[in-house]
Design a protein around this motif. Structure first.
Motif, PDB file in Angstrom:
ATOM      1  N   GLY A 188     -81.484  -5.284  -7.682  1.00 16.22           N
ATOM      2  CA  GLY A 188     -80.604  -4.294  -8.286  1.00 16.22           C
ATOM      3  C   GLY A 188     -79.882  -3.416  -7.290  1.00 16.22           C
ATOM      4  N   VAL A 189     -80.162  -3.600  -5.993  1.00 16.55           N
ATOM      5  CA  VAL A 189     -79.513  -2.814  -4.942  1.00 16.55           C
ATOM      6  C   VAL A 189     -78.489  -3.698  -4.231  1.00 16.55           C
ATOM      7  CG1 VAL A 189     -79.833  -1.560  -2.784  1.00 16.55           C
ATOM      8  CG2 VAL A 189     -81.537  -1.368  -4.611  1.00 16.55           C
ATOM      9  N   GLU A 190     -77.262  -3.222  -4.136  1.00 18.47           N
ATOM     10  CA  GLU A 190     -76.211  -3.921  -3.409  1.00 18.47           C
ATOM     11  C   GLU A 190     -75.767  -3.072  -2.231  1.00 18.47           C
ATOM     12  OE1 GLU A 190     -75.256  -6.937  -3.973  1.00 18.47           O
ATOM     13  OE2 GLU A 190     -76.404  -7.205  -5.827  1.00 18.47           O
ATOM     14  N   VAL A 191     -75.449  -3.732  -1.110  1.00 18.37           N
ATOM     15  CA  VAL A 191     -75.005  -3.016   0.078  1.00 18.37           C
ATOM     16  C   VAL A 191     -73.697  -3.611   0.579  1.00 18.37           C
ATOM     17  CG1 VAL A 191     -77.305  -2.280   0.797  1.00 18.37           C
ATOM     18  CG2 VAL A 191     -76.424  -4.486   1.571  1.00 18.37           C
ATOM     19  N   SER A 192     -72.888  -2.765   1.213  1.00 14.25           N
ATOM     20  CA  SER A 192     -71.628  -3.187   1.812  1.00 14.25           C
ATOM     21  C   SER A 192     -71.332  -2.266   2.981  1.00 14.25           C
ATOM     22  CB  SER A 192     -70.502  -3.138   0.778  1.00 14.25           C
ATOM     23  OG  SER A 192     -70.345  -1.813   0.268  1.00 14.25           O
ATOM     24  N   LEU A 193     -70.219  -2.515   3.674  1.00 13.21           N
ATOM     25  CA  LEU A 193     -69.793  -1.677   4.789  1.00 13.21           C
ATOM     26  C   LEU A 193     -68.442  -1.063   4.474  1.00 13.21           C
ATOM     27  CD1 LEU A 193     -70.659  -3.949   7.877  1.00 13.21           C
ATOM     28  CD2 LEU A 193     -72.081  -2.180   6.837  1.00 13.21           C
ATOM     29  N   ASN A 194     -68.231   0.189   4.919  1.00 10.42           N
ATOM     30  CA  ASN A 194     -66.904   0.785   4.765  1.00 10.42           C
ATOM     31  C   ASN A 194     -66.084   0.537   6.030  1.00 10.42           C
ATOM     32  OD1 ASN A 194     -67.830   2.609   6.669  1.00 10.42           O
ATOM     33  ND2 ASN A 194     -67.855   4.376   5.288  1.00 10.42           N
ATOM     34  N   GLU A 195     -64.927   1.185   6.130  1.00 12.72           N
ATOM     35  CA  GLU A 195     -64.028   0.926   7.259  1.00 12.72           C
ATOM     36  C   GLU A 195     -64.609   1.375   8.594  1.00 12.72           C
ATOM     37  OE1 GLU A 195     -63.013   4.824   5.262  1.00 12.72           O
ATOM     38  OE2 GLU A 195     -63.444   2.756   4.647  1.00 12.72           O
ATOM     39  N   ASP A 196     -65.605   2.255   8.559  1.00 10.77           N
ATOM     40  CA  ASP A 196     -66.264   2.698   9.793  1.00 10.77           C
ATOM     41  C   ASP A 196     -67.520   1.891  10.098  1.00 10.77           C
ATOM     42  OD1 ASP A 196     -64.432   4.808  10.299  1.00 10.77           O
ATOM     43  OD2 ASP A 196     -65.460   6.064   8.826  1.00 10.77           O
ATOM     44  N   ASN A 197     -67.731   0.802   9.357  1.00 10.21           N
ATOM     45  CA  ASN A 197     -68.936  -0.031   9.496  1.00 10.21           C
ATOM     46  C   ASN A 197     -70.208   0.722   9.141  1.00 10.21           C
ATOM     47  OD1 ASN A 197     -67.772  -2.528  10.269  1.00 10.21           O
ATOM     48  ND2 ASN A 197     -67.526  -1.773  12.357  1.00 10.21           N
ATOM     49  N   CYS A 198     -70.081   1.749   8.296  1.00  9.38           N
ATOM     50  CA  CYS A 198     -71.245   2.458   7.789  1.00  9.38           C
ATOM     51  C   CYS A 198     -71.727   1.811   6.494  1.00  9.38           C
ATOM     52  CB  CYS A 198     -70.925   3.930   7.534  1.00  9.38           C
ATOM     53  SG  CYS A 198     -70.716   4.895   9.044  1.00  9.38           S
TER      54      CYS A 198
END
Length: 352
Positions: free
Chosen positions: A193-203
């Motif tokens: 149920g947990v999804e992860v991704s990166l933003n434009e700063d690679n955070c």
């Protein structure tokens, strides 16, 4: 709202069983002062269930509480016991757990199914009573970085030992990685149920609707496992914190990376931080409890690339830590700026 220090189990249980749908928690304060926040009890229960499911814990299993109830880690151990029917073994928090009589169980020899500790507690047990760690079927470690020395010492233990990833906002952890056995890894596996991704700063960006409302953008610079690898696409590893980047002469230097490089070589407590620099914008500063600054400087010159070498070396009596044992980064940066510059030795080895 103010921080309640040394919260007792009775006080927390009274708060948990009152009519309010929320509980007061506080952040750890690793990047500043601890901040109060209200979290929903139903979300804490959801977090408790997913952890117990991931670890295969069942009703009647024992769970050791040896952490303070002032912060989310201790509170969640109690909530897991209440939500999933675990038998809670309560011990007065200390830096050396399992060697003092439990408040609810006199038998120190019994196997414990589940426990949570900070790295310092685990390290102390390894040095003084490693057999106690072997009595814990599932041990989760959080609240601070697990350095290479600790990871190496744990890798061959026969039980299940995990590093946690999470924060107060996610009601403790949302992902685990194995530290020992054939499945040990640098990559964290998020819970169902947990999804992860990166933003434009690679955070790292966390989407965990059961425990947090909306996407949570962290300050942790991360990698996601590539689609072409044997890893699940949603696994991740942490490289460092965005606010722990030093921009020196146009070069970005990750504080945690410098500290990892120095760890095998510096034996007195130390911390890397930064200070303003007229020419470079920011400069690398090393705080150390060692009085032998020239020796520390020689090690840094031998181990670190030139662009990562500190331009200032500052001796202090005690490296600043938060109440939960994490590096107090904001306080370290303040010390690097405000302390008398005559106590600082620059990169040429002379007093400034």
């Amino acid at each position: 709202m103010s921080l309640k220090v040394n919260l007792s189990l009775e006080e927390f249980l009274a708060e948990w069983h009152n009519d309010s749908p929320t509980v007061l928690v506080h952040t750890s304060g690793s990047t500043g002062k601890p901040k109060p926040m209200l979290v929903e009890k139903r979300r804490m229960e959801a977090s408790a269930r997913v952890t117990c499911h991931f670890l295969g814990l069942k009703e009647g299993d024992t769970a050791l509480l040896c952490m303070p109830l002032d912060y989310i880690a201790g509170k969640m151990m109690v909530v897991r016991a209440l939500t999933c029917g675990l038998k809670l073994i309560v011990e007065e928090p200390s830096g050396l757990p399992l060697l003092r009589p439990h408040l609810t169980s006199p038998d120190l020899g019994e196997e414990i199914d589940f426990a949570a500790m900070v790295p310092l507690q685990v390290w102390n047990l390894l040095q003084q009573a490693p057999e106690r760690l072997r009595q814990i079927r599932h041990l989760i470690i959080g609240g601070g970085a697990i350095n290479d020395e600790l990871a190496e010492a744990l890798k061959d233990l026969p039980n299940h030992i995990w590093s946690t990833y999470g924060m107060t906002e996610t009601l403790s952890h949302i992902a685990l990685r194995r530290l020992n056995g054939p499945d040990r890894s640098d990559w964290y596996t998020p819970f169902e149920g947990v999804e992860v991704s990166l933003n434009e700063d690679n955070c790292l960006v966390i989407n965990a609707p059961a425990v947090y409302n909306g996407p949570l953008v962290t300050n942790d610079i991360a990698d996601l496992s590539p689609l072409t690898s044997h890893l699940s696409p949603k696994q991740f590893r942490i490289l460092g914190r965005k606010d722990n980047v030093i921009c020196s002469g146009g070069i970005k230097i990750q504080i945690e990376e410098v500290e990892r490089q120095l760890h095998p070589h510096l034996h007195e407590p130390y911390m890397i931080t930064k200070a303003p620099d007229t020419k470079l914008g920011e400069q690398v500063v090393l705080l150390t409890e060692s009085p032998d600054i020239p020796a520390v400087q020689d090690i840094c010159r031998q181990v670190l690339p030139k662009y990562r070498q500190p331009r200032q070396y500052l001796h202090i009596d005690r490296i600043p830590l938060t109440e939960t044992g994490k590096p107090a980064r904001a306080e370290a940066e303040r010390l690097a700026v405000v302390l008398n510059p005559r106590s600082v030795i620059n990169s040429q080895g002379t007093l400034t």
